[in-house]
Write an enzyme that holds these catalytic residues in place. Structure first.
Site: not given
Ligand SMILES: Cc1cc2nc3c(=O)[nH]c(=O)nc-3n(C[C@H](O)[C@H](O)[C@H](O)COP(=O)(O)OP(=O)(O)OC[C@H]3O[C@@H](n4cnc5c(N)ncnc54)[C@H](O)[C@@H]3O)c2cc1C
Length: 592
Positions: A435
């Site tokens: 989220e």
């Molecule tokens: C168990 C689980 C359940 C989930 N359920 C859902 C679901 O139901 N529906 C759905 O759509 N998604 C779901 N997700 C996805 C989840 O919402 C994303 O993993 C999360 O939003 C982060 O995206 P990412 O993993 O691509 O990380 P990235 O976007 O690649 O980010 C990696 C890191 O970089 C940081 N970062 C990125 N951009 C910036 C910025 N501009 N400024 C500062 N920091 C930044 C982030 O804080 C993070 O620490 C789920 C994930 C998991 C693991």
């Protein structure tokens, strides 16, 4: 194995002594008399302790399985889901037009904490359905609402939220899933989503996926994203289920926690989708329910902290190690229970004071959402929108920390699986990530929310604190222990906001390097305000001759601890913020 008891008395204290819900003039709050909310919470507590908690650890061990394209939930989940549906819990705060019980969101959130504390992985199945319900309720056409909502309220059909793709999580503008318009007004959706919670399972007859996709030929980036309803099985005009809709599960993820909630790779292959809201306004449609969803995740972090705390207390009273330095408390036994040791006490007080303050903050925020939805209060909307990243980020960061502290009370017995403490830690960990990862919550707070409407909403928060202090400055029972520390925390928060104003324009790195500290500074100040208010409520109850003096005295003592031992963190966060971005950004990326 761990146990769970719903903290009904503490929730009742927040609802009635602190928020005065039944006396509030929000529509529907007049029903929230103490007897009524007490009965609902007790009943929810029974379901939590008798039905959900017993399948929490077994669900963690067994996990979900994926075979022949189908996902199966762990043993006992189907039966438990039946209990939730039959009890009407899935539609507690939903619109009665679609079969809901029309209870305010604040009560839904309180009940949500109870279910989530007992079994987070299980509670997510109907929690996500609620998120999808809210989006359709807010943005659907009359026909879409009539077609999907009644079965979603009853959870005969469950819902999901599909945003993430392998190459895009935070930066959703990079999305590749496509929507091709069809002559009948529908769209064909093609693409792959990952990490979709409750993406598939055996608990419902149909799954209503909400999928973000880009309409071919639309604007680039985030402005070209639209939201679609994509059912697993086509719903015919008479409401019966038709053919499969080209929606399949690619795989389910092996993960750190919430093993009993299926995290799926979802494949959409020319699946029929129906536009929800306007073309290219998908993010706007998502964001209307994002406040709720993020408050819901903050609730999960808090709920895991409460559950872990309860078990740490039981263990600390039972485990015999060492002697009380001021004299044996269990002279006939081989040693004293570890709760006598000041460092164990500190640990438990950290947890207790966070959980009770956090709950007040959570339910206060939920009551602001009710003010928005039930009374159209624009000021409440601005305030809760500002506060949402704090609820999500602070309650989950601290909630996770507190599960680790609870695990620490068990020493090595917390690290092995026997006592179930590692599950609280593992389950709480995801709340900091999904989220919107907490770093992104902090970015949202500092980069967007602070400046909205010329800073009007953060000023409104400062005014709330200021007027509380002013109204109560003659109250000697509050002054030294509550009002002075609150005043200092609020000063630190204002100084941090001022630093951003003076330095963030010149170099945005100065603001963003301090964003995480600001979110925590803000969170502590909110909990400080909540504790000051709760102290006032406890004093009022005592002065009115409340019979349960021990309960109210304990509240005051716990509040004093928060103000003395947690709240000084605001000074540290301010110092870090004021050090700016220089040391944070000094190294070249190659130096790491
Ligand atoms: C168990 C689980 C359940 C989930 N359920 C859902 C679901 O139901 N529906 C759905 O759509 N998604 C779901 N997700 C996805 C989840 O919402 C994303 O993993 C999360 O939003 C982060 O995206 P990412 O993993 O691509 O990380 P990235 O976007 O690649 O980010 C990696 C890191 O970089 C940081 N970062 C990125 N951009 C910036 C910025 N501009 N400024 C500062 N920091 C930044 C982030 O804080 C993070 O620490 C789920 C994930 C998991 C693991």
């Amino acid at each position: 194995m761990p146990s769970y008891t719903a903290p009904v008395k503490d929730i009742q204290f927040v609802l009635h002594d602190l928020l005065g819900v039944s006396a509030s003039n929000i529509q529907g709050y007049d029903e929230l008399e103490a007897d009524f909310t007490g009965a609902v919470l007790e009943e929810a507590g029974k379901v939590a302790s008798d039905v959900l908690a017993p399948i929490n650890a077994s669900g963690d061990i067994e996990g979900c399985t994926f075979e022949d394209g189908l996902v199966t939930t762990p043993k006992g989940f189907k039966e438990a889901f039946g209990v939730m549906k039959e009890g009407g819990w899935t539609g507690l705060d939903c619109d009665p037009e679609y079969g809901g019980q029309n209870m305010p969101y604040v009560l839904g959130t309180a009940v949500g904490e109870i279910f989530s504390g007992a079994n987070q992985a299980f509670t997510m199945y109907h929690g996500l359905t609620h998120g999808a319900y809210s989006a359709i309720h807010a943005h659907g056409t009359t026909e879409q609402k009539a077609k999907f909502l009644p079965k979603m309220v009853s959870c005969e059909w469950t819902g999901t939220m599909n945003l993430t793709e392998s190459h895009c999580g935070t930066d959703l503008g990079l999305m590749r899933t496509k929507a091709n318009p069809q002559s009948d007004g529908s769209y064909k959706i093609t693409g792959e989503k990952i990490f979709i919670s409750a993406g598939d399972h055996d608990l419902s007859d149909n799954t209503i996926h909400l999928v973000l996709a880009k309409i071919a030929g639309g604007p680039d980036g985030i402005k070209g994203v639209s939201l679609f309803i994509v059912p697993k099985y086509i719903v015919k005009d008479d409401g019966s289920l038709g053919a499969a809709n080209g929606v399949s599960v690619g795989s389910i993820e092996e993960k750190m926690g919430i093993h009993a909630n299926a995290t799926c790779v979802m494949v959409y292959n020319d699946s029929v989708g129906y536009l929800l809201g306007e073309e290219h306004k998908g993010m706007r449609a998502m964001f209307t329910m994002m406040n709720e969803a993020r408050v819901g995740v903050g609730m999960q972090g808090l709920a895991q902290a409460e559950a872990a705390y309860q078990n740490a207390v039981i263990y600390a009273k039972d485990r015999l190690q060492g002697r009380d330095v001021t004299g044996a408390k269990n002279p006939d036994g081989p040693a004293d229970p570890i709760i006598v040791h000041p460092d164990v006490r500190r640990n438990l007080m950290d947890q207790k004071s966070f959980v009770e303050g956090g709950r007040a903050f959570l339910l206060w925020s939920a009551s602001l959402i009710d003010q928005v939805h039930r009374a159209g209060d624009a000021d409440a909307d601005g305030l809760v929108s500002l506060m949402t990243p704090v609820v999500k980020g602070f309650l989950t960061d601290k909630g996770f920390d507190m599960t680790v502290q609870a695990q620490q009370v068990f020493g090595g017995h917390g690290y092995i699986e026997e006592h179930g403490m590692s599950q609280f830690v593992r389950d709480a960990r995801i709340t900091q990530i999904y989220e919107g990862a907490n770093g992104v919550q902090a970015l949202d707070l500092v980069g967007r929310k602070l400046a909205v409407d010329g800073g009007k909403h953060v000023m409104a928060f400062f005014d709330l604190v200021k007027s509380f202090i002013k109204e109560n400055e003659g109250d000697e029972a509050l002054k030294a222990d509550f009002l002075e520390p609150l005043k200092q925390a609020s000063k630190d928060l204002q100084a941090a906001a001022m630093y951003f104003m003076q330095n963030g324009m010149k170099d945005p790195n100065h603001a963003l390097a301090g964003s995480n500290d600001f979110m925590h500074l803000f969170g502590h100040t909110c909990l400080g305000l909540m504790w000051a208010r709760m102290a006032k409520a406890a004093n009022t109850a005592l002065a009115a001759g409340a019979s349960d003096t021990a309960f109210y005295e304990t509240k005051l003592t716990t509040g004093r601890y928060y103000m003395a031992r947690h709240l000084p963190a605001t000074g540290m966060h301010l110092a870090r913020i004021q050090s700016g971005a220089d040391t944070v950004m000094a190294l070249d990326a190659e130096a790491f």
